[in-house]
Design a protein around this motif. Sequence first.
Motif, PDB file in Angstrom:
ATOM      1  N   LYS A   2       0.842  -1.208   0.000  1.00 19.41           N
ATOM      2  CA  LYS A   2       0.000   0.000   0.000  1.00 19.41           C
ATOM      3  C   LYS A   2       0.876   1.256   0.000  1.00 19.41           C
ATOM      4  N   THR A   3       1.969   1.141  -0.676  1.00 16.42           N
ATOM      5  CA  THR A   3       2.931   2.242  -0.741  1.00 16.42           C
ATOM      6  C   THR A   3       3.437   2.363  -2.173  1.00 16.42           C
ATOM      7  N   ILE A   4       3.577   3.596  -2.643  1.00 16.84           N
ATOM      8  CA  ILE A   4       4.208   3.781  -3.947  1.00 16.84           C
ATOM      9  C   ILE A   4       5.395   4.726  -3.801  1.00 16.84           C
ATOM     10  N   ALA A   5       6.309   4.600  -4.735  1.00 14.00           N
ATOM     11  CA  ALA A   5       7.466   5.494  -4.735  1.00 14.00           C
ATOM     12  C   ALA A   5       7.271   6.574  -5.782  1.00 14.00           C
ATOM     13  N   VAL A   6       7.662   7.790  -5.442  1.00 15.85           N
ATOM     14  CA  VAL A   6       7.678   8.878  -6.412  1.00 15.85           C
ATOM     15  C   VAL A   6       9.123   9.332  -6.542  1.00 15.85           C
ATOM     16  N   ILE A   7       9.662   9.212  -7.730  1.00 16.09           N
ATOM     17  CA  ILE A   7      11.059   9.570  -7.949  1.00 16.09           C
ATOM     18  C   ILE A   7      11.142  10.819  -8.807  1.00 16.09           C
ATOM     19  N   LEU A   8      11.728  11.849  -8.242  1.00 14.95           N
ATOM     20  CA  LEU A   8      11.796  13.145  -8.905  1.00 14.95           C
ATOM     21  C   LEU A   8      13.230  13.601  -9.041  1.00 14.95           C
ATOM     22  N   PRO A   9      13.515  14.427 -10.027  1.00 12.13           N
ATOM     23  CA  PRO A   9      14.858  14.992 -10.138  1.00 12.13           C
ATOM     24  C   PRO A   9      15.136  15.963  -8.997  1.00 12.13           C
ATOM     25  N   GLU A  10      14.114  16.718  -8.603  1.00 11.15           N
ATOM     26  CA  GLU A  10      14.278  17.685  -7.519  1.00 11.15           C
ATOM     27  C   GLU A  10      12.903  18.116  -7.052  1.00 11.15           C
ATOM     28  N   VAL A  11      12.872  18.862  -5.969  1.00 12.00           N
ATOM     29  CA  VAL A  11      11.577  19.268  -5.455  1.00 12.00           C
ATOM     30  C   VAL A  11      11.485  20.784  -5.429  1.00 12.00           C
ATOM     31  N   ALA A  12      12.597  21.438  -5.756  1.00 11.44           N
ATOM     32  CA  ALA A  12      12.637  22.901  -5.711  1.00 11.44           C
ATOM     33  C   ALA A  12      11.869  23.532  -6.867  1.00 11.44           C
ATOM     34  N   ASP A  13      11.698  22.800  -7.937  1.00 10.31           N
ATOM     35  CA  ASP A  13      10.960  23.320  -9.084  1.00 10.31           C
ATOM     36  C   ASP A  13       9.465  23.250  -8.805  1.00 10.31           C
ATOM     37  N   ASN A  14       8.802  24.375  -9.063  1.00  7.16           N
ATOM     38  CA  ASN A  14       7.357  24.448  -8.849  1.00  7.16           C
ATOM     39  C   ASN A  14       6.585  23.337  -9.528  1.00  7.16           C
ATOM     40  N   TYR A  15       7.058  22.960 -10.695  1.00  4.43           N
ATOM     41  CA  TYR A  15       6.371  21.910 -11.440  1.00  4.43           C
ATOM     42  C   TYR A  15       6.237  20.659 -10.589  1.00  4.43           C
ATOM     43  N   PHE A  16       7.321  20.268  -9.957  1.00  3.58           N
ATOM     44  CA  PHE A  16       7.302  19.025  -9.196  1.00  3.58           C
ATOM     45  C   PHE A  16       6.495  19.149  -7.912  1.00  3.58           C
ATOM     46  N   SER A  17       6.505  20.335  -7.328  1.00  5.52           N
ATOM     47  CA  SER A  17       5.664  20.547  -6.154  1.00  5.52           C
ATOM     48  C   SER A  17       4.202  20.314  -6.517  1.00  5.52           C
ATOM     49  N   GLY A  49      -5.829   5.435   0.064  1.00  2.00           N
ATOM     50  CA  GLY A  49      -5.197   4.865   1.245  1.00  2.00           C
ATOM     51  C   GLY A  49      -3.772   4.389   1.012  1.00  2.00           C
ATOM     52  N   TYR A  50      -3.103   4.988   0.059  1.00  2.00           N
ATOM     53  CA  TYR A  50      -1.708   4.606  -0.212  1.00  2.00           C
ATOM     54  C   TYR A  50      -0.739   5.582   0.445  1.00  2.00           C
ATOM     55  N   HIS A  51       0.437   5.084   0.698  1.00  2.00           N
ATOM     56  CA  HIS A  51       1.484   5.912   1.278  1.00  2.00           C
ATOM     57  C   HIS A  51       2.492   6.296   0.203  1.00  2.00           C
ATOM     58  N   LEU A  52       3.125   7.453   0.418  1.00  2.00           N
ATOM     59  CA  LEU A  52       4.005   8.021  -0.602  1.00  2.00           C
ATOM     60  C   LEU A  52       5.447   8.086  -0.128  1.00  2.00           C
ATOM     61  N   LEU A  53       6.294   7.339  -0.792  1.00  2.00           N
ATOM     62  CA  LEU A  53       7.722   7.392  -0.506  1.00  2.00           C
ATOM     63  C   LEU A  53       8.350   8.314  -1.550  1.00  2.00           C
ATOM     64  N   ILE A  54       9.057   9.332  -1.091  1.00  2.00           N
ATOM     65  CA  ILE A  54       9.644  10.293  -2.023  1.00  2.00           C
ATOM     66  C   ILE A  54      11.152  10.105  -2.134  1.00  2.00           C
ATOM     67  N   TYR A  55      11.622  10.078  -3.365  1.00  2.00           N
ATOM     68  CA  TYR A  55      13.061   9.988  -3.600  1.00  2.00           C
ATOM     69  C   TYR A  55      13.478  11.083  -4.576  1.00  2.00           C
ATOM     70  N   LEU A  56      14.626  11.682  -4.338  1.00  3.21           N
ATOM     71  CA  LEU A  56      15.133  12.718  -5.249  1.00  3.21           C
ATOM     72  C   LEU A  56      16.402  12.210  -5.927  1.00  3.21           C
ATOM     73  N   SER A  57      16.412  12.299  -7.246  1.00  4.23           N
ATOM     74  CA  SER A  57      17.608  11.833  -7.962  1.00  4.23           C
ATOM     75  C   SER A  57      18.643  12.946  -8.114  1.00  4.23           C
ATOM     76  N   HIS A  58      18.230  14.172  -7.821  1.00  5.52           N
ATOM     77  CA  HIS A  58      19.119  15.322  -8.015  1.00  5.52           C
ATOM     78  C   HIS A  58      19.749  15.305  -9.408  1.00  5.52           C
ATOM     79  N   GLU A  59      18.960  14.890 -10.366  1.00  2.00           N
ATOM     80  CA  GLU A  59      19.407  14.859 -11.771  1.00  2.00           C
ATOM     81  C   GLU A  59      20.577  13.910 -12.019  1.00  2.00           C
TER      82      GLU A  59
END
Lengths: 343, 343
Positions: free
Chosen positions: B62-77, B91-101
Motif C-alpha cells: 500500500k505504498t508507492i514510490a515517487v522519484i523526482l529529479p528535484e523538489v525545488a521546481d514548482n512543477y514538481f511541487s 489509502g496509499y502511502h508516498l515514498l519520495i526519492y530525489l535523484s538530483h538529476e
Amino acid sequence: MKRINLKELANLLNLSTSSVSKALRDSHEISEETKKKVREFAVKHNYSPNPYATSLRKKKSKTIAVILPEVADNYFSLAINGIQKVAEARGYHLLIYLSHEKYSIEKAVLEECSNGRVDGVLISISSETTDHSHLQKLVNENIPLVFFDRAPEDFNASKVITNDYDCGYFTAMHLIEDGCTNPVFLSMSSALPICHRRAEGFKAAVLATGIASDPNKLVHYCDGTEEESMKKIQELFESKNRPDGVVASVERLAIQTYMVAQESEINIPKEVKVIAFSTLETAPILNPPLSTITQPAYDTGTKAAELLFQRIEKPLQYTQPECVVLPSIFMERKSCIPKSHFS
Amino acid sequence: MKRINLKELANLLNLSTSSVSKALRDSHEISEETKKKVREFAVKHNYSPNPYATSLRKKKSKTIAVILPEVADNYFSLAINGIQKVAEARGYHLLIYLSHEKYSIEKAVLEECSNGRVDGVLISISSETTDHSHLQKLVNENIPLVFFDRAPEDFNASKVITNDYDCGYFTAMHLIEDGCTNPVFLSMSSALPICHRRAEGFKAAVLATGIASDPNKLVHYCDGTEEESMKKIQELFESKNRPDGVVASVERLAIQTYMVAQESEINIPKEVKVIAFSTLETAPILNPPLSTITQPAYDTGTKAAELLFQRIEKPLQYTQPECVVLPSIFMERKSCIPKSHFS
DNA sequence: CTGAAAGCGCTAACAC
DNA sequence: GTGTTAGCGCTTTCAG
C-alpha cells in the motif's frame, strides 16, 4: 522474472539461511571465503532482502515520516531537500504526508505513524492545530518527534525554529524608519505560532514608537481560501486609511499582496512598502524586487532531521527536548526603500 | 505506553487471533455481535495493525514510490500535490526519492524499489538518464511503472506527458511574429526528452521561417551547475549577435535569464523577449510579467497516479502501456509583447 | 460462526 | 564457522 528470497538463495548455495543472512551482513562469524561466495551469488541472482520482513523482525523500519501543511510553498520544498539529504545519507526512507492545513488530516496521519510504520516523525503543524493531544499520543507511544518551523508554543519536544519575534519586530522598525506611518501585518492564522510570534514582535515595535492610531488594527487575518484572502487584502487596500506598509507573514500572502497591488495599480514601494517572510527564489526579479526575511529553510530541515536521527539511533543519549533557533536574514530590496531614495 | 498487538487483544477478548483479525476487517464469517465487541475493544485499546506484518503476509505494501529529479521546481511541487491527492484517497502511502538529476542515484533508488517495498513507481527521469536498463529491470520484476512529464522516448511503459514539440514550435512562431529575428532556445540537457522535443519544435519553426543565420546556434545547452548555467546565459547576452528572443525550457533557466538581464540591464521585452516553459506562480508579478507555456502539472500528477493505481489494483485489465498527452497552455504576458505595443 | 495452524521473509539465540 | 530453531505480527486456509 521472479524475485529470489533468502531461503532459495541458501538452498542454491547449500548453506543455511542464517549463514547466508550473516554473510550478507558481513558478520565476523562467517569465513571470508563463504562471505565472498555468498555475496557474488547474491549479486548474480539480484537478491536483496525484503525490507518488511526485516522491519518486522528488527522492529525498525528505517523510515521516517515528514508531515507538512503543503508542498507548494518554497519554504517546504527547501526543507524537504534538507531533510532528504540527511535521510539519504543515513539510509532512511522518507514518507511524505500533507495536512493541507487541516487539523483533522494531521490527526489521522499521526495515527498512521504510531503503528510501527516509521521510526520517527518530522512535523510542521497545520494552521488549524491548537489542540495537541494527537501529538502527545505519539510521544506517549515513544515515537521520536521533532518539529521544524511550525511548532506549538507549549509542547515538550525538540524543535528547530527561527527568530520569529525578533524578525517581526525588525520588519516594523524598518518600515517605520523608511517613513511608514500606518504599517500592518498580514497573518494567515491567529493560531499558528510562527504567525503569532511574528505578529507580536511587529506589534511591540509599532506600539513602542507610538505611531499606532488603533492598536487593534495592526494585524489582519487572511485565513480562509485563496479568494477570500485576496479579497481581504483588496478591501484593506481600498479602505479609507490604506496602509503604507505591509508585512506578509508567509509566502502566499506576499504573492497575493503583489497581485492585488498590480491589479489596483498601487505602486510598491511609493504607496505601499512591502516586506515578506519568504524564501521565494524569484524575490529579486519581482516587480519591484521584494524585500524578504529569508528563513533558513534548508538548514532547518537538515538540523531537524539530525536531531531526529540522533534520537532514533542513540535513544539512550537523549535526555530532554532541544530547541534550536536558526536566525533568518533580512534581504533588503526595492519593495521597501524610503521615499528619499526613489529615482 | 506500549502498543498492543493482535494476540494480546485476542487474549483480552477471549477470542482467537484469527477471529479478531477477521472481525476487524469486517468479515462475513463473524457475527455482528462479536464484531461490535471487537471493534469497540480495539478502539479503546488504541489498536492498529502493524503495517509491515500485513505487508509481509499480503505481499502488498500500500505504498508507492515517487522519484523526482528535484523538489525545488514548482512543477514538481504541483505534481506531488496531485499524486498525493490520489494516493491519499486510495489509502496509499508516498515514498519520495530525489535523484538530483543524477543517473547513478536514480539507479540506486530503483534498486530499492524492486524488493517489495513499493507496489508501484511514478518517475520523472533525471536529465542524465539515457540508458534504461535500470527501468527495464523494474519492469521485468513486474512492478508497475508510470512516467510523468519526463519519460524516455523509446521505453514501453505508461506515461503522462505534455505536447512539448507543439509548444516548442509555438514559442518560436510567437517570438518571430512579435518581431524577433534572432531567437534562441535554452535547453538544460540534450539528453532530456522534454527539452529535446521542445527544442526540436522550436528549431523546426525557426527553420520554416527561414530567418536562421546559423541553424546550429539556435539551441544553447545550460547544463552543469547553477553558476555555470548563469555564466552561459551571460556570455550569450554579451555576445556580438545577442539574441532578441529567448525560450527557457525549464523554470530554473527562466529565473536565471531574468537575473542575468537584470544584472546586465538588458530590457525585457524591448531588447530581449522571453517565453518560458514554467508553472511559476510568480510569473504575473515578475518584472516584467513572464509569458509562460504553463504545463498541467497537477493534472499530470493525478493522471499518472490514476494510471498506476489502475495497474496495481486491476492488474488483469492491463493490456498495454498507455500514453496520455495533456496539453500545456500559453499565458501571454509582457515579457514577449511586440515592439508596437510598447508603452 | 469460531479456532488451530501454517507461513509471509527475515534475524538472532543458541547449539554443535 | 555453520546450522537449527523460534518468532517478529499478521492473514488465511482448513477443521470443527
